[in-house]
Design an enzyme around this catalytic site. Structure first.
Site, PDB file in Angstrom:
ATOM      1  N   GLU A  97      41.098 102.170 -25.910  1.00  0.00           N
ATOM      2  CA  GLU A  97      40.623 103.220 -26.824  1.00  0.00           C
ATOM      3  C   GLU A  97      39.908 102.601 -28.015  1.00  0.00           C
ATOM      4  O   GLU A  97      40.153 101.449 -28.371  1.00  0.00           O
ATOM      5  CB  GLU A  97      41.818 104.038 -27.332  1.00  0.00           C
ATOM      6  N   ASP A  98      39.037 103.371 -28.630  1.00  0.00           N
ATOM      7  CA  ASP A  98      38.374 102.911 -29.846  1.00  0.00           C
ATOM      8  C   ASP A  98      39.275 103.102 -31.060  1.00  0.00           C
ATOM      9  O   ASP A  98      39.433 102.211 -31.873  1.00  0.00           O
ATOM     10  CB  ASP A  98      37.019 103.628 -30.043  1.00  0.00           C
ATOM     11  N   ASP A 101      44.013 108.334 -33.865  1.00  0.00           N
ATOM     12  CA  ASP A 101      44.030 109.062 -35.127  1.00  0.00           C
ATOM     13  C   ASP A 101      45.257 109.974 -35.107  1.00  0.00           C
ATOM     14  O   ASP A 101      46.365 109.528 -35.382  1.00  0.00           O
ATOM     15  CB  ASP A 101      42.695 109.811 -35.208  1.00  0.00           C
ATOM     16  N   PHE A 150      37.236 107.873 -42.603  1.00  0.00           N
ATOM     17  CA  PHE A 150      36.430 108.099 -41.396  1.00  0.00           C
ATOM     18  C   PHE A 150      35.493 106.922 -41.195  1.00  0.00           C
ATOM     19  O   PHE A 150      34.658 106.628 -42.039  1.00  0.00           O
ATOM     20  CB  PHE A 150      35.647 109.409 -41.500  1.00  0.00           C
ATOM     21  N   ARG A 163      27.048 104.354 -33.381  1.00  0.00           N
ATOM     22  CA  ARG A 163      27.896 103.663 -32.403  1.00  0.00           C
ATOM     23  C   ARG A 163      27.469 102.202 -32.248  1.00  0.00           C
ATOM     24  O   ARG A 163      28.269 101.337 -31.953  1.00  0.00           O
ATOM     25  CB  ARG A 163      27.787 104.337 -31.029  1.00  0.00           C
TER      26      ARG A 163
HETATM   27  P1  IMP Z   1      42.991 111.699 -31.901  1.00  0.00           P
HETATM   28  O1  IMP Z   1      43.185 112.583 -30.715  1.00  0.00           O
HETATM   29  O2  IMP Z   1      43.124 112.479 -33.193  1.00  0.00           O
HETATM   30  O3  IMP Z   1      43.875 110.475 -31.902  1.00  0.00           O
HETATM   31  O4  IMP Z   1      41.471 111.270 -31.921  1.00  0.00           O
HETATM   32  C1  IMP Z   1      40.948 110.269 -31.198  1.00  0.00           C
HETATM   33  C2  IMP Z   1      39.431 110.381 -31.144  1.00  0.00           C
HETATM   34  O5  IMP Z   1      38.914 110.940 -32.354  1.00  0.00           O
HETATM   35  C3  IMP Z   1      38.799 109.034 -31.047  1.00  0.00           C
HETATM   36  O6  IMP Z   1      38.668 108.626 -29.707  1.00  0.00           O
HETATM   37  C4  IMP Z   1      37.472 109.236 -31.756  1.00  0.00           C
HETATM   38  O7  IMP Z   1      36.496 109.716 -30.853  1.00  0.00           O
HETATM   39  C5  IMP Z   1      37.740 110.308 -32.791  1.00  0.00           C
HETATM   40  N1  IMP Z   1      37.970 109.752 -34.139  1.00  0.00           N
HETATM   41  C6  IMP Z   1      39.126 109.728 -34.840  1.00  0.00           C
HETATM   42  N2  IMP Z   1      38.980 109.142 -36.036  1.00  0.00           N
HETATM   43  C7  IMP Z   1      37.694 108.741 -36.100  1.00  0.00           C
HETATM   44  C8  IMP Z   1      36.920 108.033 -37.103  1.00  0.00           C
HETATM   45  O8  IMP Z   1      37.385 107.606 -38.183  1.00  0.00           O
HETATM   46  N3  IMP Z   1      35.609 107.809 -36.794  1.00  0.00           N
HETATM   47  C9  IMP Z   1      35.036 108.214 -35.617  1.00  0.00           C
HETATM   48  N4  IMP Z   1      35.726 108.882 -34.663  1.00  0.00           N
HETATM   49  C10 IMP Z   1      37.040 109.148 -34.897  1.00  0.00           C
HETATM   50 MG    MG Z   2      34.238 110.305 -30.994  1.00  0.00          MG
END
Ligand code: IMP
Ligand code: MG
Length: 175
Positions: A97-98, A101, A150, A163
């Site tokens: 995963e990148d 959050d 962010f 990206r």
């Molecule tokens: P989660 O389901 O809230 O954990 O979100 C995960 C996804 O939200 C990641 O795979 C990203 O695509 C996006 N995301 C969450 N935080 C950021 C950020 O700071 N910058 C860019 N994308 C984010």
């Molecule tokens: Mg995204």
């Protein structure tokens, strides 16, 4: 107009860390092969860099799920846009995963992938924002814990932009 971006993690620091995590994964999977699942699109850059640094045999598959709109906050909706090409049965699977959050995307993905009976299922992320967690997820490999800001770059986007930045940065608000 272009946004001003403050560097949070310079390219060299990110690459050094990926090298370290790649070595750790190579040790942990010694004698096995590892099946990387790259979660599109954000994880592509990290997955490629990581894969190059793993010394046990690597296979790759791709999946696309949506959890965010084009803004900076979660929609809470997670759906599969593109599923994997290969079955996971009997494989040592590592989700790449990148960023984690709220954890919503990952907790959903892990549940789906477990039902496909991989031999093992682990999770590796470039970035983690532990303060933001809503759903509990066990992360096996984390490159960097970051504050609740962010971020863009190294695969991460803001409205699909940035990206391709070779570092991780924060968009500065307009003065
Ligand atoms: P989660 O389901 O809230 O954990 O979100 C995960 C996804 O939200 C990641 O795979 C990203 O695509 C996006 N995301 C969450 N935080 C950021 C950020 O700071 N910058 C860019 N994308 C984010
Ligand atoms: Mg995204």
């Amino acid at each position: 107009m272009s946004d001003k971006i403050r560097v949070l993690l310079p390219e060299e620091q990110v690459n050094d860390k990926i090298q370290e995590i790649g070595e750790q994964i190579s040790r942990d999977y010694q004698g096995k092969s590892v099946h990387l699942i790259c979660v599109l699109k954000g994880s592509v850059f990290f997955a490629c860099e990581l894969a190059k640094r793993i010394t046990v045999p690597v296979t790759l598959d791709f999946m696309s799920v949506s959890s965010y709109g084009d803004g900076t906050s979660s929609s809470g909706v997670v759906k599969i846009i593109k599923d994997l090409d290969e079955p996971l049965e009997g494989k040592d699977v590592l989700i790449v995963e990148d960023i984690i959050d709220s954890g919503r995307t990952l907790s959903y993905l892990i549940e789906i992938l477990k039902q496909r009976h991989p031999s093992t299922l682990r999770l590796c992320t470039l970035l983690d924002k532990p303060e933001r967690r809503v759903k509990d997820v066990k992360v096996d490999y984390v490159c960097f814990n970051i504050p609740d800001e962010f971020v863009v770059g190294y695969g991460l986007d803001y409205a699909q932009k940035y990206r391709n930045l070779p570092y991780v940065g924060v968009i500065e608000p307009e003065a």
